[in-house]
Each structure stands twice: as C-alpha cells, then as structure tokens.
Design an enzyme around this catalytic site. Structure first.
Site, short mmCIF file in Angstrom:
data_model
loop_
_atom_site.label_atom_id
_atom_site.label_comp_id
_atom_site.label_asym_id
_atom_site.label_seq_id
_atom_site.Cartn_x
_atom_site.Cartn_y
_atom_site.Cartn_z
N ASN A 16 -36.21 44.66 -24.94
CA ASN A 16 -37.38 45.29 -25.59
C ASN A 16 -38.31 44.23 -26.15
O ASN A 16 -39.53 44.39 -26.11
CB ASN A 16 -36.92 46.25 -26.68
CG ASN A 16 -36.53 47.60 -26.11
OD1 ASN A 16 -37.39 48.36 -25.68
ND2 ASN A 16 -35.25 47.87 -26.04
N MET A 93 -29.02 45.56 -34.75
CA MET A 93 -27.83 46.38 -34.97
C MET A 93 -27.28 46.31 -36.40
O MET A 93 -26.10 46.61 -36.61
CB MET A 93 -26.74 45.99 -33.96
CG MET A 93 -27.15 46.26 -32.52
SD MET A 93 -27.61 47.99 -32.23
CE MET A 93 -28.07 47.93 -30.50
N ASN A 110 -38.91 51.26 -35.16
CA ASN A 110 -37.63 51.09 -34.47
C ASN A 110 -37.68 51.84 -33.15
O ASN A 110 -38.29 52.90 -33.06
CB ASN A 110 -36.51 51.67 -35.34
CG ASN A 110 -35.14 51.59 -34.67
OD1 ASN A 110 -34.73 50.54 -34.18
ND2 ASN A 110 -34.43 52.72 -34.61
N HIS A 112 -35.28 53.79 -30.48
CA HIS A 112 -33.95 54.40 -30.40
C HIS A 112 -33.81 55.06 -29.02
O HIS A 112 -34.72 55.76 -28.57
CB HIS A 112 -33.78 55.44 -31.51
CG HIS A 112 -32.41 56.05 -31.50
ND1 HIS A 112 -31.31 55.40 -31.99
CD2 HIS A 112 -31.96 57.22 -30.97
CE1 HIS A 112 -30.24 56.14 -31.82
NE2 HIS A 112 -30.61 57.26 -31.20
N ALA A 182 -38.60 54.45 -20.29
CA ALA A 182 -39.11 54.90 -21.59
C ALA A 182 -39.28 53.77 -22.61
O ALA A 182 -40.40 53.46 -23.02
CB ALA A 182 -38.19 55.99 -22.15
N GLU A 183 -38.19 53.12 -23.01
CA GLU A 183 -38.27 52.15 -24.12
C GLU A 183 -39.29 51.05 -23.89
O GLU A 183 -40.11 50.76 -24.75
CB GLU A 183 -36.88 51.51 -24.36
CG GLU A 183 -35.84 52.47 -24.83
CD GLU A 183 -34.51 51.77 -25.12
OE1 GLU A 183 -34.50 50.73 -25.77
OE2 GLU A 183 -33.47 52.28 -24.66
C1 GAR Z 1 -31.87 49.37 -26.72
O1 GAR Z 1 -31.46 50.37 -25.82
C2 GAR Z 1 -32.28 49.98 -28.05
O2 GAR Z 1 -32.93 51.22 -27.91
C3 GAR Z 1 -30.94 50.17 -28.70
O3 GAR Z 1 -30.24 48.99 -28.37
C4 GAR Z 1 -30.70 48.48 -27.12
C5 GAR Z 1 -31.11 47.03 -27.30
O4 GAR Z 1 -31.44 46.43 -26.07
N1 GAR Z 1 -31.09 50.36 -30.13
C6 GAR Z 1 -30.33 51.18 -30.83
O5 GAR Z 1 -29.41 51.81 -30.37
C7 GAR Z 1 -30.69 51.27 -32.31
N2 GAR Z 1 -30.13 52.46 -32.89
P1 GAR Z 1 -32.31 45.10 -25.99
O6 GAR Z 1 -31.67 44.07 -26.92
O7 GAR Z 1 -32.19 44.69 -24.54
O8 GAR Z 1 -33.74 45.42 -26.40
#
Ligand code: GAR
Length: 207
Positions: A16, A93, A110, A112, A182-183
């Site tokens: 992200n 986290m 944030n 999610h 999405a993200e």
């Molecule tokens: C992502 O899927 C994010 O949405 C999730 O952790 C992953 C991190 O990936 N976050 C949560 O679950 C927070 N509650 P990344 O380090 O590759 O961005």
C-alpha cells in the site's frame, strides 16, 4: 503551491505504501508530499521501498519502548519532526491509544481489507480478515479507507470498493485480489482527497 506533509506507518510488505509512492510519481497526489515512513519492525520490506523512493525512513519498535506512551511519543516525534500533518496507516499492525488518535484527530487514515462494518475491529487484521470472510461465505468483500479514532476500525468512512469473491478463493488469493482491485486504488485516492480538503481549509483560515 503548498502541499500537505504525509507520514506513512507500516509493519510489513508495504504494497500500500508502494501504491502511494507510485500514485505520487504518476502525478495523482498533487496535494501531498511524502515526508516520512515509520515502521514498527526493523525488517519490514516497506523500509526498502521507502529508501528506493528517497523517503526518510525510521523504525520505532514497541518492544524497544518501556511503555505504550513512549512508543507513541517516539512515533509522534518523527511525524512532527518531519512536518507531517496527515498520517496514513498502511498495514500498521500496532494498536494506537485514544491519546494518540485524539492528538491527530481527523488526520489519521487507515486502509482495512473488508467492507466495514463487516470483519473489522479487534483481532481482524491481515489474512485473518479474509479467512473470516471466506468462513462466513460472503460473495462480496472489499476494502475501506476510514479516519482513525479511539474505536478500532470505527472512524468515519472515506471510501470503499467492493470485490467479488470467487468459488475457489483461498485467503491468500482473495487478499491479493482485494489489494489489487480495491486497496491500492482507494488508499491513494483517499489520501489525495483528505489532503486537498485540508489544503482548502487552511487556505480559507489563512485568508
Ligand atoms: C493490507 O491488506 C491492509 O489492508 C491490512 O494489512 C495489509 C498490509 O499489506 N491492514 C489491516 O488488516 C489493518 N487492520 P501491505 O503491507 O502490503 O500494505
């Protein structure tokens, strides 16, 4: 043209964070300037992504701090020292206290990996979210970007995007699709929205 300083908090792979870096390079974040990446883990790959992009990176590990208060004091020192006004939690986290979220009220966002209010709150993070969604049998899931307040995943929603669940999905396959569809789209878009609104507000206040 003034830009809003942004700090990104990470704990893992940082895909992200990469989506934000790439959106910036593509000219899609005209209101933002990435000033700092703060990792809760020294071995997070996100730190390498930050270094490659030439962004100042820092590690603040909870276990190196005698208290939650000290952990947050160190994070705040980096954020404030970098002149960041907006904080992005991108796969961060660690829990942040009500004192911290109050200090940056309306300034922390944030991402999610579900459609809040489903599969969110305490204990729902990373792959666990997708395991729960598949366990429940939902046919549509997705991602949410929201403001952070003292309630885990409870702040006002900024953007959401739905993603279809497929018959043979595993949590890993679904996680990847939710990120890609999405993200990685709604996180940079929400960041630009929040920063542009803050810029507008500041311009009005300063006449
Ligand atoms: C992502 O899927 C994010 O949405 C999730 O952790 C992953 C991190 O990936 N976050 C949560 O679950 C927070 N509650 P990344 O380090 O590759 O961005």
């Amino acid at each position: 043209m003034k830009k809003i300083g942004v700090a990104v908090l990470v704990s893992g792979g940082g895909t992200n964070l990469q989506a934000i870096i790439d959106a910036g390079k593509a000219g899609k974040l005209p209101s933002c300037e990435l000033r700092a990446v703060i990792s809760s883990r020294p071995d997070a790959y996100a730190l390498e992504r930050a270094a490659k992009a030439g962004i100042g990176s820092y590690t603040v590990s909870r276990k190196d701090c005698p208290s939650q208060e000290e952990f947050e004091r160190r994070i705040a020192a980096v954020i404030d020292g970098a002149g960041a006004e907006i904080v992005v939690l991108a796969g961060f986290m660690c829990i942040l206290s009500a004192d911290f979220t109050r200090k940056y009220s309306g300034r922390i966002i944030n991402v999610h990996p579900s459609l809040i209010p489903s599969f969110c709150g305490k204990g729902f993070y990373g792959l666990k979210v997708h395991e729960a969604a598949l366990g429940y049998g939902v046919k549509v899931t997705g991602a949410t970007v929201h403001f952070v307040n003292e309630i885990p995943d409870g702040g006002r929603i900024i953007m959401q995007k739905a993603v279809a669940v497929r018959k043979n999905d595993t949590p890993e396959i679904l996680q990847k699709r939710v990120m890609k569809q999405a993200e990685w789209k709604i996180l940079p878009a929400s960041l630009e929205l929040v920063c542009s609104e803050l810029l507008e507000r500041e311009e009005k206040e300063n006449g």
